[in-house]
Each structure stands twice: as structure tokens, then as C-alpha cells.
Design an enzyme around this catalytic site. Structure first.
Site, PDB file in Angstrom:
ATOM      1  N   ASN A   1      18.257  57.082   3.819  1.00 42.69           N
ATOM      2  CA  ASN A   1      19.316  56.382   3.165  1.00 42.69           C
ATOM      3  C   ASN A   1      20.396  57.607   3.896  1.00 42.69           C
ATOM      4  O   ASN A   1      20.226  58.766   3.056  1.00 42.69           O
ATOM      5  CB  ASN A   1      19.782  56.179   2.155  1.00 42.69           C
ATOM      6  CG  ASN A   1      21.563  56.472   1.311  1.00 42.69           C
ATOM      7  OD1 ASN A   1      21.904  56.213   2.156  1.00 42.69           O
ATOM      8  ND2 ASN A   1      21.608  57.139   0.231  1.00 42.69           N
TER       9      ASN A   1
ATOM     10  N   LYS B   1      23.367  58.307   4.166  1.00 43.76           N
ATOM     11  CA  LYS B   1      24.863  58.439   3.677  1.00 43.76           C
ATOM     12  C   LYS B   1      25.885  58.686   4.384  1.00 43.76           C
ATOM     13  O   LYS B   1      26.149  58.217   5.874  1.00 43.76           O
ATOM     14  CB  LYS B   1      25.268  59.857   2.344  1.00 43.76           C
ATOM     15  CG  LYS B   1      22.923  59.588   1.278  1.00 43.76           C
ATOM     16  CD  LYS B   1      23.305  60.591  -0.041  1.00 43.76           C
ATOM     17  CE  LYS B   1      22.491  60.102  -0.380  1.00 43.76           C
ATOM     18  NZ  LYS B   1      22.526  61.050  -1.381  1.00 43.76           N
TER      19      LYS B   1
ATOM     20  N   HIS C   1      24.127  51.133  -5.486  1.00 45.66           N
ATOM     21  CA  HIS C   1      23.078  53.531  -5.568  1.00 45.66           C
ATOM     22  C   HIS C   1      24.543  54.378  -6.239  1.00 45.66           C
ATOM     23  O   HIS C   1      25.121  53.583  -6.547  1.00 45.66           O
ATOM     24  CB  HIS C   1      23.706  53.343  -4.269  1.00 45.66           C
ATOM     25  CG  HIS C   1      23.404  55.428  -3.985  1.00 45.66           C
ATOM     26  ND1 HIS C   1      23.902  56.255  -4.128  1.00 45.66           N
ATOM     27  CD2 HIS C   1      21.957  55.427  -3.669  1.00 45.66           C
ATOM     28  CE1 HIS C   1      22.420  57.490  -4.537  1.00 45.66           C
ATOM     29  NE2 HIS C   1      22.150  56.862  -3.052  1.00 45.66           N
TER      30      HIS C   1
ATOM     31  N   GLU D   1      25.962  57.200  -6.237  1.00 52.19           N
ATOM     32  CA  GLU D   1      26.805  57.960  -6.178  1.00 52.19           C
ATOM     33  C   GLU D   1      28.006  56.504  -5.964  1.00 52.19           C
ATOM     34  O   GLU D   1      29.318  56.396  -6.508  1.00 52.19           O
ATOM     35  CB  GLU D   1      26.882  58.052  -3.582  1.00 52.19           C
ATOM     36  CG  GLU D   1      26.495  59.641  -4.533  1.00 52.19           C
ATOM     37  CD  GLU D   1      25.247  59.983  -3.028  1.00 52.19           C
ATOM     38  OE1 GLU D   1      25.176  59.323  -2.200  1.00 52.19           O
ATOM     39  OE2 GLU D   1      23.751  60.516  -3.904  1.00 52.19           O
TER      40      GLU D   1
ATOM     41  N   GLU E   1      16.085  55.522  -9.252  1.00 52.02           N
ATOM     42  CA  GLU E   1      16.664  56.695  -8.729  1.00 52.02           C
ATOM     43  C   GLU E   1      16.984  57.223  -9.967  1.00 52.02           C
ATOM     44  O   GLU E   1      18.551  56.847  -9.648  1.00 52.02           O
ATOM     45  CB  GLU E   1      17.676  56.343  -7.448  1.00 52.02           C
ATOM     46  CG  GLU E   1      16.901  55.919  -6.308  1.00 52.02           C
ATOM     47  CD  GLU E   1      17.837  55.529  -5.051  1.00 52.02           C
ATOM     48  OE1 GLU E   1      17.590  56.282  -4.531  1.00 52.02           O
ATOM     49  OE2 GLU E   1      19.216  55.610  -5.167  1.00 52.02           O
TER      50      GLU E   1
ATOM     51  N   GLY F   1      19.746  64.579  -5.043  1.00 52.20           N
ATOM     52  CA  GLY F   1      20.250  65.541  -3.667  1.00 52.20           C
ATOM     53  C   GLY F   1      19.708  66.672  -4.929  1.00 52.20           C
ATOM     54  O   GLY F   1      21.130  67.595  -4.481  1.00 52.20           O
TER      55      GLY F   1
ATOM     56  N   SER G   1      15.373  63.042  -4.490  1.00 54.52           N
ATOM     57  CA  SER G   1      14.890  64.011  -3.400  1.00 54.52           C
ATOM     58  C   SER G   1      13.251  64.180  -3.217  1.00 54.52           C
ATOM     59  O   SER G   1      12.406  64.830  -3.359  1.00 54.52           O
ATOM     60  CB  SER G   1      14.560  65.536  -4.968  1.00 54.52           C
ATOM     61  OG  SER G   1      16.335  66.052  -4.749  1.00 54.52           O
TER      62      SER G   1
ATOM     63  N   GLY H   1      16.783  60.145   0.654  1.00 51.65           N
ATOM     64  CA  GLY H   1      17.868  61.022   0.962  1.00 51.65           C
ATOM     65  C   GLY H   1      17.671  61.822   2.342  1.00 51.65           C
ATOM     66  O   GLY H   1      17.769  61.943   3.242  1.00 51.65           O
ATOM     67  N   GLY H   2      18.252  63.006   1.427  1.00 48.69           N
ATOM     68  CA  GLY H   2      18.170  64.335   2.451  1.00 48.69           C
ATOM     69  C   GLY H   2      17.168  64.006   2.959  1.00 48.69           C
ATOM     70  O   GLY H   2      17.981  63.921   4.390  1.00 48.69           O
TER      71      GLY H   2
HETATM   72  C1  PEP Z   1      19.157  58.933  -2.033  1.00 42.61           C
HETATM   73  O1  PEP Z   1      20.553  59.177  -1.750  1.00 42.61           O
HETATM   74  O2  PEP Z   1      19.182  58.026  -2.121  1.00 42.61           O
HETATM   75  C2  PEP Z   1      18.285  60.189  -2.601  1.00 42.61           C
HETATM   76  C3  PEP Z   1      17.219  59.830  -3.073  1.00 42.61           C
HETATM   77  O3  PEP Z   1      18.658  61.373  -2.240  1.00 42.61           O
HETATM   78  P1  PEP Z   1      17.792  62.834  -1.990  1.00 42.61           P
HETATM   79  O4  PEP Z   1      16.514  62.022  -1.381  1.00 42.61           O
HETATM   80  O5  PEP Z   1      19.242  63.025  -1.415  1.00 42.61           O
HETATM   81  O6  PEP Z   1      18.249  63.141  -3.017  1.00 42.61           O
END
Ligand code: PEP
Length: 249
Positions: free
Chosen positions: A10, A12, A94, A96, A166, A172, A211, A232-233
Site C-alpha cells: 500500500n 498510500k 483502511h 486511515e 491491521e 506506521g 509495520s 505500507g512503508g
Molecule cells: C498499511 O498502511 O496498511 C500499513 C500496514 O502500513 P505500515 O506497513 O507502514 O505499518
């Protein structure tokens, strides 16, 4: 039942034409994988990504979609538009979207219905906040978020969906759930679905997100109910993302 693993990135609200070109050329160097590898760019880059991944094993997801099919909904993007660009999965709910844009369980369920209606695959994101975990409400929250979707599309529809568990406190933050913590929740989600349909509960792929890094993913992927990851990141770094995919086998 053997469920294929999915590793989804993702991105983002990140990227530019140039950085995406570089990221994808890095990803295209990846050796073949038994997992399905999915990337979710922001809307404006879907066309570019569609062309860049053409002929490869990479699959595209979108990060959101409107619950409306078409019409006077300024600023929204419809599922049929996403289908036009070869999108296979759509992230829905999600954390967010839920926390920053007020998407309720009902809105998310309505989006799931629209996405299924167009034959695309919802990647339904669920998970508890830290406060909810600390007060012992993890399963209650996950079950409520799933039940809202069952109420609208029925449990059988989960055979055509994926779930991403999640925990909000892990997104994040650099603080991943442990493999045991993830397994415990994934197993409970499957058990919750099994109350309505044993076959659906065995079929649905449940990804973990929060993460995820290459250093933590292999322990997660060894868990029997963890069918992949939503990253994500770390998905913005081709080398790290490929390393995560490799741990999925
Ligand atoms: C996400 O945005 O779905 C996510 C899991 O982000 P991160 O891996 O950065 O925690």
C-alpha cells in the site's frame, strides 16, 4: 486447505511519475514467486503502473473506491473506472479511511457491495486501536467490522474477498504485532466466519498488516492462519519489499 499467500504494498499518498518508474523497475527484477504480489498506487498513477507492469506477474490494487456506481459525486472514483485500468483488488476500510475520513462500518460494507458487484476483490481492512486491545476488545471490534459486511453482502461473499487484519497501533508505528498475536486474531476471525460457513472460513485469505518488514515477515508467514501481508512503508523500497515477498515463499 492451501491458500496462496498475497503480499500487497500500500503506497498510500506517496510517489511521483519518476519515483514510481524507479520502484517498479526494481520490482520487475524480482524472481518468480509462489505468492501473488500486489501493489496499490494512488489513483493518478494507475494508468502508468498498468502500463509498466503489463506482462509481469504484478497485480494492481486501488486504495479506495466510491460506494456509488456513477454520477454527481465530485472527487470520487468509481469501481468501474478502476476496473478500466486493470485493478484487481480494492482496499476498503483502511484504518486511515475510518479514522481520518469518517468511514463507518456501514459505509465500508456498502463499498464492499459495490466492489463485488463489479467483480473486483475487496481487501477488507479491520483492526483494533491500542485502547481497544488494552481493554480486551480486539475480537469484539474485528467481529463487529466483519459482521457489518456480512449484514450487507452475506457470509458467502467472503469467499470472493480478502481480509487484512491491521491493528491500528501497529500501522506506521514500527511496532508490529508478534507472529503469535497475529495468529491468535487470524484464527479467531476464521472461527467467527466458520460459525456461518466452514468452507468460506477455510477459503478466505487473511493478511496481516502493521509495520511488516523483511525481518519480521518470515515468522508471520509461518503462522497457519496468516496468508500474507499488507505492507505500507516498507513497500516503497523495492529491495525491502522483494525481501518480504521472498519470505512468503
Ligand atoms: C498499511 O498502511 O496498511 C500499513 C500496514 O502500513 P505500515 O506497513 O507502514 O505499518
Amino acid at each position: 486447505m492451501i491458500r496462496q499467500k498475497i503480499v500487497a504494498g500500500n503506497w498510500k499518498m506517496n510517489g511521483s511519475k519518476e519515483s514510481i518508474q524507479t520502484l517498479i523497475s526494481g520490482l520487475l527484477d524480482m524472481d518468480g514467486s509462489n505468492s501473488e504480489v500486489v501493489i496499490a498506487p494512488s489513483f493518478p498513477y494507475l494508468s502508468q503502473v498498468h502500463d509498466l507492469i503489463d506482462g509481469s506477474n504484478l497485480v494492481m490494487a486501488a486504495q479506495n473506491a466510491s460506494q456509488e456506481e456513477k454520477g454527481a459525486f465530485t472527487g470520487e472514483v468509481s469501481v468501474s473506472m478502476l476496473a478500466d485500468f486493470g485493478v484487481k483488488y480494492i482496499l476498503l476500510g483502511h484504518s486511515e479511511r475510518r479514522s481520518l475520513y469518517g468511514e463507518t462500518d456501514e459505509v465500508v460494507a456498502s463499498k464492499v457491495k459495490t466492489v463485488l458487484g463489479f467483480g473486483l476483490i475487496p481487501m477488507l481492512c479491520i483492526g483494533e486501536t491500542l485502547e481497544e486491545r488494552e481493554s480486551g476488545k480486539t475480537l469484539e471490534v474485528c467481529e463487529r467490522q466483519i459482521q457489518a459486511v456480512i449484514d450487507v453482502v452475506g457470509v458467502e461473499s467472503f469467499a470472493k474477498m480478502t481480509i487484512a487484519y491491521e491493528p491500528v497501533w501497529a500501522i506506521g508505528t514500527g511496532l508490529s504485532a508478534s507472529a503469535d498475536q497475529a495468529q491468535e486474531v487470524h484464527q479467531s476471525i476464521r472461527a467467527f466466519l466458520a460459525k456461518s460457513s466452514e468452507s468460506v472460513s477455510e477459503k478466505v485469505q487473511i493478511l496481516y498488516g502493521g509495520s511488516v518488514k523483511a525481518s519480521t515477515s518470515s515468522a508471520l508467514f509461518k503462522m497457519p492462519d496468516v496468508d500474507g501481508a499488507l505492507v505500507g512503508g516498507a513497500s516503497l523500497d523495492a529491495k525491502e519489499f522483494i525481501a518480504i515477498v521472498k519470505t512468503a515463499g
